[in-house]
Each structure stands twice: as C-alpha cells, then as structure tokens.
Design a protein around this motif. Structure first.
Motif, PDB file in Angstrom:
ATOM      1  N   TRP A  95       0.848  -1.180   0.000  1.00  0.00           N
ATOM      2  CA  TRP A  95       0.000   0.000   0.000  1.00  0.00           C
ATOM      3  C   TRP A  95       0.890   1.238   0.000  1.00  0.00           C
ATOM      4  N   GLY A  96       0.311   2.339  -0.402  1.00  0.00           N
ATOM      5  CA  GLY A  96       1.079   3.573  -0.451  1.00  0.00           C
ATOM      6  C   GLY A  96       0.197   4.776  -0.716  1.00  0.00           C
ATOM      7  N   PHE A  97       0.768   5.953  -0.544  1.00  0.00           N
ATOM      8  CA  PHE A  97       0.030   7.184  -0.822  1.00  0.00           C
ATOM      9  C   PHE A  97       1.034   8.274  -1.179  1.00  0.00           C
ATOM     10  N   GLY A  98       0.536   9.332  -1.787  1.00  0.00           N
ATOM     11  CA  GLY A  98       1.410  10.426  -2.176  1.00  0.00           C
ATOM     12  C   GLY A  98       0.639  11.719  -2.348  1.00  0.00           C
ATOM     13  N   VAL A  99       1.357  12.825  -2.310  1.00  0.00           N
ATOM     14  CA  VAL A  99       0.775  14.139  -2.529  1.00  0.00           C
ATOM     15  C   VAL A  99       1.677  14.910  -3.488  1.00  0.00           C
ATOM     16  N   ARG A 100       1.064  15.647  -4.390  1.00  0.00           N
ATOM     17  CA  ARG A 100       1.819  16.420  -5.378  1.00  0.00           C
ATOM     18  C   ARG A 100       1.274  17.843  -5.416  1.00  0.00           C
ATOM     19  N   TRP A 101       2.210  18.813  -5.430  1.00  0.00           N
ATOM     20  CA  TRP A 101       1.857  20.227  -5.418  1.00  0.00           C
ATOM     21  C   TRP A 101       2.482  20.906  -6.634  1.00  0.00           C
ATOM     22  N   GLU A 102       1.644  21.543  -7.442  1.00  0.00           N
ATOM     23  CA  GLU A 102       2.142  22.314  -8.584  1.00  0.00           C
ATOM     24  C   GLU A 102       2.442  23.719  -8.095  1.00  0.00           C
ATOM     25  N   VAL A 103       3.711  23.976  -7.835  1.00  0.00           N
ATOM     26  CA  VAL A 103       4.129  25.256  -7.265  1.00  0.00           C
ATOM     27  C   VAL A 103       3.845  26.378  -8.251  1.00  0.00           C
ATOM     28  N   VAL A 104       4.381  26.244  -9.444  1.00  0.00           N
ATOM     29  CA  VAL A 104       4.087  27.132 -10.566  1.00  0.00           C
ATOM     30  C   VAL A 104       3.912  26.244 -11.793  1.00  0.00           C
ATOM     31  N   ARG A 105       3.684  26.845 -12.935  1.00  0.00           N
ATOM     32  CA  ARG A 105       3.379  26.082 -14.140  1.00  0.00           C
ATOM     33  C   ARG A 105       4.469  25.070 -14.488  1.00  0.00           C
ATOM     34  N   TRP A 106       5.717  25.423 -14.274  1.00  0.00           N
ATOM     35  CA  TRP A 106       6.831  24.568 -14.707  1.00  0.00           C
ATOM     36  C   TRP A 106       7.508  23.814 -13.558  1.00  0.00           C
ATOM     37  N   LEU A 107       7.070  24.047 -12.315  1.00  0.00           N
ATOM     38  CA  LEU A 107       7.732  23.455 -11.152  1.00  0.00           C
ATOM     39  C   LEU A 107       6.697  22.780 -10.246  1.00  0.00           C
ATOM     40  N   SER A 108       7.013  21.550  -9.833  1.00  0.00           N
ATOM     41  CA  SER A 108       6.136  20.835  -8.908  1.00  0.00           C
ATOM     42  C   SER A 108       6.982  20.113  -7.872  1.00  0.00           C
ATOM     43  N   ALA A 109       6.335  19.710  -6.788  1.00  0.00           N
ATOM     44  CA  ALA A 109       7.007  18.993  -5.708  1.00  0.00           C
ATOM     45  C   ALA A 109       6.025  17.998  -5.098  1.00  0.00           C
ATOM     46  N   GLY A 110       6.556  16.978  -4.439  1.00  0.00           N
ATOM     47  CA  GLY A 110       5.672  15.992  -3.845  1.00  0.00           C
ATOM     48  C   GLY A 110       6.409  15.060  -2.906  1.00  0.00           C
ATOM     49  N   CYS A 111       5.621  14.238  -2.197  1.00  0.00           N
ATOM     50  CA  CYS A 111       6.165  13.232  -1.294  1.00  0.00           C
ATOM     51  C   CYS A 111       5.391  11.930  -1.469  1.00  0.00           C
ATOM     52  N   THR A 112       6.063  10.812  -1.268  1.00  0.00           N
ATOM     53  CA  THR A 112       5.443   9.500  -1.406  1.00  0.00           C
ATOM     54  C   THR A 112       5.838   8.600  -0.242  1.00  0.00           C
ATOM     55  N   TYR A 113       4.968   7.639   0.047  1.00  0.00           N
ATOM     56  CA  TYR A 113       5.273   6.596   1.025  1.00  0.00           C
ATOM     57  C   TYR A 113       4.686   5.289   0.514  1.00  0.00           C
ATOM     58  N   SER A 114       5.447   4.200   0.609  1.00  0.00           N
ATOM     59  CA  SER A 114       4.943   2.889   0.195  1.00  0.00           C
ATOM     60  C   SER A 114       5.487   1.828   1.140  1.00  0.00           C
ATOM     61  N   GLN A 115       4.708   0.769   1.323  1.00  0.00           N
ATOM     62  CA  GLN A 115       5.127  -0.344   2.168  1.00  0.00           C
ATOM     63  C   GLN A 115       4.747  -1.646   1.486  1.00  0.00           C
ATOM     64  N   SER A 116       5.637  -2.620   1.547  1.00  0.00           N
ATOM     65  CA  SER A 116       5.388  -3.935   0.974  1.00  0.00           C
ATOM     66  C   SER A 116       5.726  -5.003   2.004  1.00  0.00           C
ATOM     67  N   LYS A 117       5.029  -6.126   1.894  1.00  0.00           N
ATOM     68  CA  LYS A 117       5.221  -7.218   2.839  1.00  0.00           C
ATOM     69  C   LYS A 117       5.066  -8.539   2.111  1.00  0.00           C
ATOM     70  N   ARG A 118       5.977  -9.486   2.395  1.00  0.00           N
ATOM     71  CA  ARG A 118       5.898 -10.825   1.851  1.00  0.00           C
ATOM     72  C   ARG A 118       5.795 -11.826   2.999  1.00  0.00           C
ATOM     73  N   ASN A 119       4.776 -12.672   2.936  1.00  0.00           N
ATOM     74  CA  ASN A 119       4.625 -13.792   3.859  1.00  0.00           C
ATOM     75  C   ASN A 119       4.811 -15.079   3.077  1.00  0.00           C
ATOM     76  N   SER A 120       5.828 -15.852   3.422  1.00  0.00           N
ATOM     77  CA  SER A 120       6.154 -17.071   2.702  1.00  0.00           C
ATOM     78  C   SER A 120       6.115 -18.269   3.641  1.00  0.00           C
TER      79      SER A 120
END
Length: 399
Positions: free
Chosen positions: A353-378
C-alpha cells in the motif's frame, strides 16, 4: 505513486523517481515536446528485503527526461525517455545509472488498415527477494526489452481483424539470477465485434514460445491461449474490460510440470466526478506471463506457479494545484518445484500500500512526497519480510 495496476511496490529508487514524474508528463499542453529534470531523496527501511535485518539506507535520485507526442498527418509519433542516477548513502556498491526508453508510431492508411509499432527498453536495480527465492546482497541490474507490431483491418459492418506480434527479453547482471533470464515471442490473431459504442467483443488465438536460460539447464516452453474478451463502457465515467483464457502451457523434458486451466483479468475504471478517480484490476496467470501482468515472477524458472492478484488505486484533485493518490494491492502465488529430492511446494502472499501528494508550485515546477510499504509472507520463513520507502522530490518541466 504508480498510475497502473501493479501488484507489489517497486523497491528500486529509479522506479520511485519515474512514478513521481508521471503526473507532470500527463498534463495536456499545446507543445508536442517536453524537457524536464527531477531531484529526490528517499529512505528505504529494508534495502535487501531480508527477514532478520533492517538494512535501512538513504538514496538520492537525480533524473533527466524528455519526450514528444507529434501528429504527422494520419500518423502519430510518440516517445518518452528518462535517465536517472541513484546514489546510496551506506550501500555505495548499489549506486547505478538507470534508464527508460519508450516509443511508438500509430499509423493508418486511407482505407481500413491501421496499427501501432512500439518498443521500450528499461534498466534499473532489480527488486531484492521479491517473487524469487534468491537472496543476495550484491548489485543486480535488471534490463527489459520489448518491441512489437499491432495491425487492425476493418471488415464490413461492426467486425474487424486484429493481429499482434511481439518479442521480449530479460537480463540480470548478477549471475545468481541467471535462472530467471529469458527470451519470449508471442503472436495473436483475433476477430472483434463492436455492435455499439458501449460494447466490444473479441475472440483470438495467442501463441507464446519462450526460453529460460536457467544456468546450466536451459529449457523451452510453449503456451497456447484462446482469449475471450469484452469491453463495456456504460458511460463516460466508467469502463470494464474482461478477458478469460483457456490456457495450456508445456515445458521441455525435465523442466517441471505443465499447466492447463483458466487465466484472465478484469479491469474497472471509474471516475464519478471530475476530481475523483478509481482503478481496480484482478488477474490470475502463470509465471511465464505474470512479469508483465504485475504478479511476482516464478520462484524458480523450474517451478510452475499460479498467481491471483487484486490492485486498486485512487486519485483525487484536492485543489487546482494539489493532488492526492493512494493504492493498495494483494497477491497470492502457489508454486511446485520438481527437484532430484522430490517436489517442493511454495506459497507466498504479498501485500502493498502507499500514498502520495503532489503540489504544482508554478506552471513549470512541482514537488511531492510518497510513502509505500510492501510485505511478503512465505511458507519459508527466511523469505518473509516487511519494507517501507518514503521520500520527497522536486521536478521542473519545460514545454
């Protein structure tokens, strides 16, 4: 965050960089060209995906990208390319240069003939301990190549004939992963019926031939599918795609058991409002095809595995400049491996699962952050792990 229905969160930072760049590339502009750059910093809590250690590290990713989408009369030429350098703070042996090259040509004649010529090539740091029972701590670059041709010919009335031919190849830099390298070619030919703008039905024959190198014991496999497909678009806000395929896969002598059964996929896209969108996909397939279907690869080239997966993604335009997205995925795989000591059964469950946010600062510049987590059960404790990756980036885009 990923814009396609993927089953497990990518652990390579190149993958994360490309994910973060995707929203800006999709913005509609009048110019057919774009140039861009991105810089991000990410923290991975378990770089090598091990069960008994944290192995955290900080990775800095710098990327350059370019692309075009140009109409040339009836034809359309398009392409996207990116080059990324990935630098690890504590595990400098993993430093690498990755790339992604994708392009194609949509063409049509004045008559009823049309088609697409496409190709792509990618290189990135391979995921550790994901879909395989191979555990290493050395640098391992994964390269994938694909090219193909689709052709469509319109018959009288609502009928059409469509064909597809493609070739794929996968290579790894670490010798331990030689058993998972392969070459594959596939061909399909089908008849399609479109009685109205909201319905489309098809039946096609698909032939796949491939070779796993498997170190000192290479083997060939053949797969035959009959694909029954349906596309339903009840409204401009929703669409449903269904494929059900009787499948028969055989392998050369001594290369494990064959497979005979049903495979398929169901995809649903829904956009209830202009700001909110959902994508969901369910798939069931075998190891020879699942690398491209989003299900983890076979635990061994000699194993016969079947995977069932569910993935869903949500996107929301919070304001004119801020967008949010989230995803969740779950997959189960079962495999049988024939060895000189008998048959070994394997069972794995992957969640992500994961989520993220993105911000368009101006027309040519953007910034953002992401988080993701994965799990394997074997069922093999040593292959189970939990890992997370989070970070932020900034990118500029000129058109």
């Amino acid at each position: 965050m990923k814009t396609s229905a993927s089953i497990t969160a990518k652990t390579s930072l190149l993958g994360l960089a490309l994910i973060s760049l995707t929203p800006a590339v999709a913005v509609a502009e009048t110019s057919p060209y774009y140039l861009g750059a991105s810089l991000g910093a990410y923290r991975s809590t378990n770089v090598f995906r091990e069960s008994n250690t944290s192995g955290s590290d900080t990775i800095v990713v710098a990327s350059l990208l370019a692309g075009l989408d140009q109409r040339l009369g009836r034809q359309r030429l398009y392409g996207d390319t990116s080059v990324s350098t990935n630098r690890y703070s504590s595990n400098s042996l993993l430093n690498n240069l990755g790339y992604s090259l994708k392009g194609g040509l949509d063409w049509e004649t004045a008559g009823k003939l049309s088609g697409t010529l496409y190709a792509d090539a990618q290189r990135n740091l391979a995921d550790y301990n994901t879909g395989t029972n191979i555990q290493i701590r050395s640098k391992n670059l994964e390269e994938n190549r694909q090219f193909g041709l689709r052709v469509r010919y319109g018959l009288e009335g609502p009928y059409s004939i469509e064909g597809d031919a493609n070739s794929r190849a996968r290579r790894y830099s670490a010798k331990e992963y030689d058993p998972l390298e392969y070459d594959q070619t596939a061909y399909s030919l089908g008849l399609y019926y479109t009685p109205s703008p909201i319905w489309r039905f098809g039946v096609s024959a698909r032939l796949t031939d491939g070779s796993f190198f498997n170190g000192p014991s290479p083997y060939d496999y053949k797969r035959r599918d009959i694909d029954f497909s349906t596309n339903w678009v009840p409204s401009g806000a929703s669409s449903l795609d269904l494929r059900i395929s009787p499948t028969r896969e055989t392998r050369s002598s001594g290369a494990g058991s064959s497979f005979s059964g049903l495979t398929g996929a169901l995809a649903w896209t829904w956009r209830p409002t202009g700001k909110l969108g959902f994508q969901t996909r369910v798939a069931r397939d075998t190891g020879s095809q699942t690398y491209y279907a989003g299900i983890p690869s076979a635990s061994s080239a000699l194993s016969n595995n079947v995977g069932t997966s569910l993935a869903s993604q949500l996107s929301y335009q919070l304001t004119g400049k801020v967008s949010l997205d989230a995803n969740v995925s779950y997959t189960t795989t079962s495999s049988t491996l024939d060895t000189p000591f008998g048959r070994i059964d394997g069972d794995d469950r992957y969640t992500g699962w994961g989520f993220g946010v993105r911000w368009e600062v101006v027309r040519w510049l953007s910034a953002g952050c992401t988080y993701s987590q994965s799990k394997r059960n074997s069922n093999v404790t040593a292959y189970s792990y939990t890992a997370g990756t989070y970070g932020c980036y900034a990118q500029g885009m000129l058109r």
